[in-house]
Design an enzyme around this catalytic site. Structure first.
Site, PDB file in Angstrom:
ATOM      1  N   HIS A  27       1.295   8.372 -26.911  1.00 10.14           N
ATOM      2  CA  HIS A  27      -0.104   8.167 -27.315  1.00 10.14           C
ATOM      3  C   HIS A  27      -0.279   6.977 -28.255  1.00 10.14           C
ATOM      4  O   HIS A  27      -1.398   6.725 -28.710  1.00 10.14           O
ATOM      5  CB  HIS A  27      -0.658   9.419 -27.990  1.00 10.14           C
ATOM      6  CG  HIS A  27      -0.678  10.632 -27.121  1.00 10.14           C
ATOM      7  ND1 HIS A  27      -1.186  10.615 -25.830  1.00 10.14           N
ATOM      8  CD2 HIS A  27      -0.248  11.901 -27.343  1.00 10.14           C
ATOM      9  CE1 HIS A  27      -1.064  11.830 -25.312  1.00 10.14           C
ATOM     10  NE2 HIS A  27      -0.497  12.617 -26.195  1.00 10.14           N
ATOM     11  N   ASP A  85       4.800  15.159 -19.616  1.00  9.99           N
ATOM     12  CA  ASP A  85       4.103  15.859 -20.685  1.00  9.99           C
ATOM     13  C   ASP A  85       2.764  16.347 -20.130  1.00  9.99           C
ATOM     14  O   ASP A  85       2.208  15.735 -19.209  1.00  9.99           O
ATOM     15  CB  ASP A  85       3.871  14.887 -21.843  1.00  9.99           C
ATOM     16  CG  ASP A  85       3.346  15.540 -23.101  1.00  9.99           C
ATOM     17  OD1 ASP A  85       4.146  15.802 -24.010  1.00  9.99           O
ATOM     18  OD2 ASP A  85       2.126  15.790 -23.178  1.00  9.99           O
ATOM     19  N   HIS A 124      -0.027  16.139 -21.437  1.00 15.04           N
ATOM     20  CA  HIS A 124      -1.090  15.210 -21.830  1.00 15.04           C
ATOM     21  C   HIS A 124      -0.804  13.827 -21.253  1.00 15.04           C
ATOM     22  O   HIS A 124       0.336  13.355 -21.296  1.00 15.04           O
ATOM     23  CB  HIS A 124      -1.180  15.117 -23.356  1.00 15.04           C
ATOM     24  CG  HIS A 124      -1.346  16.458 -24.018  1.00 15.04           C
ATOM     25  ND1 HIS A 124      -0.346  17.047 -24.766  1.00 15.04           N
ATOM     26  CD2 HIS A 124      -2.387  17.326 -24.000  1.00 15.04           C
ATOM     27  CE1 HIS A 124      -0.767  18.218 -25.201  1.00 15.04           C
ATOM     28  NE2 HIS A 124      -1.996  18.417 -24.753  1.00 15.04           N
ATOM     29  N   ASP A 176       5.384  21.108 -23.076  1.00 13.49           N
ATOM     30  CA  ASP A 176       4.062  21.710 -23.260  1.00 13.49           C
ATOM     31  C   ASP A 176       3.402  22.112 -21.940  1.00 13.49           C
ATOM     32  O   ASP A 176       2.257  22.554 -21.923  1.00 13.49           O
ATOM     33  CB  ASP A 176       3.136  20.791 -24.057  1.00 13.49           C
ATOM     34  CG  ASP A 176       3.202  19.339 -23.649  1.00 13.49           C
ATOM     35  OD1 ASP A 176       3.784  19.040 -22.592  1.00 13.49           O
ATOM     36  OD2 ASP A 176       2.669  18.493 -24.397  1.00 13.49           O
TER      37      ASP A 176
END
Length: 306
Positions: free
Chosen positions: A125, A162, A164, A239
């Site tokens: 990110h 991931d 995200h 996750d």
């Protein structure tokens, strides 16, 4: 008398920044526990070494050097701290540098023996001049830039699993034709403003093992095969596991292991060196977080050491 370190019948090792901590407010959601947990879980399977420091000059290959200097000096705004998700401290900056240093060390291992593992990293990110979602420097983008600039690889694929989307990685490498960014993520999950990866595979909430693995095998791996990379960076996020505080998917531990084994087997059969990075994992059950993160190394040893 100190006992000698264990010997292993394989050349593989992993890196961890678990020894490098930073102050956190009580009850903060950052899962600091998992780094020592994964280190301890895996220490009998392969050597686990402290991560070296990344050079700031290497971080500046993809990040604004003036912005990096502000973070090193603590000249950050409250809004920047909120976006990062962690309060500024010298420790948090140095720890980010250590985590990325482990990724670079794992890159050199991968080029030498086929697979390298960092028990941290996957900080996807982070943008050129902004930190988001616990990510200060983008190790996947830094490794890609180093590999391409130094002739270590001609074509680099980043497989981001991931939950995200790897928004920072997509933005940092969007103009690089020799890099292929592929993200399988929750379509309705953070970040709510997605960047454009080379290939985005957004999935609905509640995805199960069978559904997820079908997308991996039928869409993601063929796309990687078509790109023909000679280096793979694999963000093995935990996750995706059911019960994750921020995940919304419903994979089991068996499904996470099968995902990791499938990716690493593909890389080995294709003869592509692979670097595994830990990425996110925030399960309500801390033991499940540790097991899911450890899965990629267990799978790696099953694939590469046998």
């Amino acid at each position: 008398m100190t006992a000698p370190p264990p010997s292993f019948a394989h050349p593989f090792r992993a890196y961890t920044p678990a020894a490098y901590t930073f102050p956190l407010p009580e009850g903060h959601r950052f899962p600091a526990y998992k780094y020592a947990g994964v280190r301890d879980r895996l220490s009998g399977l392969l050597p686990v070494l402290d991560t070296p420091n990344l050079r700031w000059a290497d971080a500046a290959r993809v990040h604004d050097p003036i912005w990096l200097r502000r973070w090193r000096r603590g000249e950050v705004t409250p809004a920047e701290e909120r976006a990062f998700g962690l309060p500024w401290s010298l420790g948090v900056v140095e720890r980010a540098r250590r985590a990325a240093g482990g990724s670079l060390a794992a890159l050199h291992d991968a080029l030498a023996v086929g697979w390298g593992a960092n028990l941290a990293g996957g900080t996807h990110h982070a943008f050129e001049a902004s930190a988001e979602g616990f990510c200060l420097v983008n190790d996947a983008a830094i490794l890609t830039r180093i590999a391409l600039d130094e002739g270590l690889a001609r074509r680099v694929a980043i497989l981001d699993l991931d939950v995200h989307q790897g928004n920072g990685t997509a933005a940092l490498l969007g103009a690089e034709a020799r890099a292929f960014t592929l993200s399988i993520h929750g379509e309705r999950n953070y970040p709510f403003r997605k960047e454009r990866s080379s290939l985005d595979l957004g999935l609905p909430d509640g995805v199960t093992d069978t559904e997820y693995l079908a997308v991996l095998r039928e869409s993601a791996l063929p796309a990687l095969q078509a790109f023909r990379p000679d280096l793979l960076l694999y963000l093995a996020g935990a996750d995706v596991l059911a019960g994750d505080r921020f995940g919304r998917f419903a994979l089991t531990l068996d499904g996470v292991y099968e995902r990791n084994h499938t990716v690493l087997t593909w890389a080995r059969v294709a003869g592509i060196p692979v670097v595994t990075l830990m990425a996110g994992g925030y399960n309500r059950d801390h033991n499940l977080t540790v097991e899911a993160h450890s899965s990629v190394v267990v799978a790696g040893l099953d694939v590469f050491a046998h």
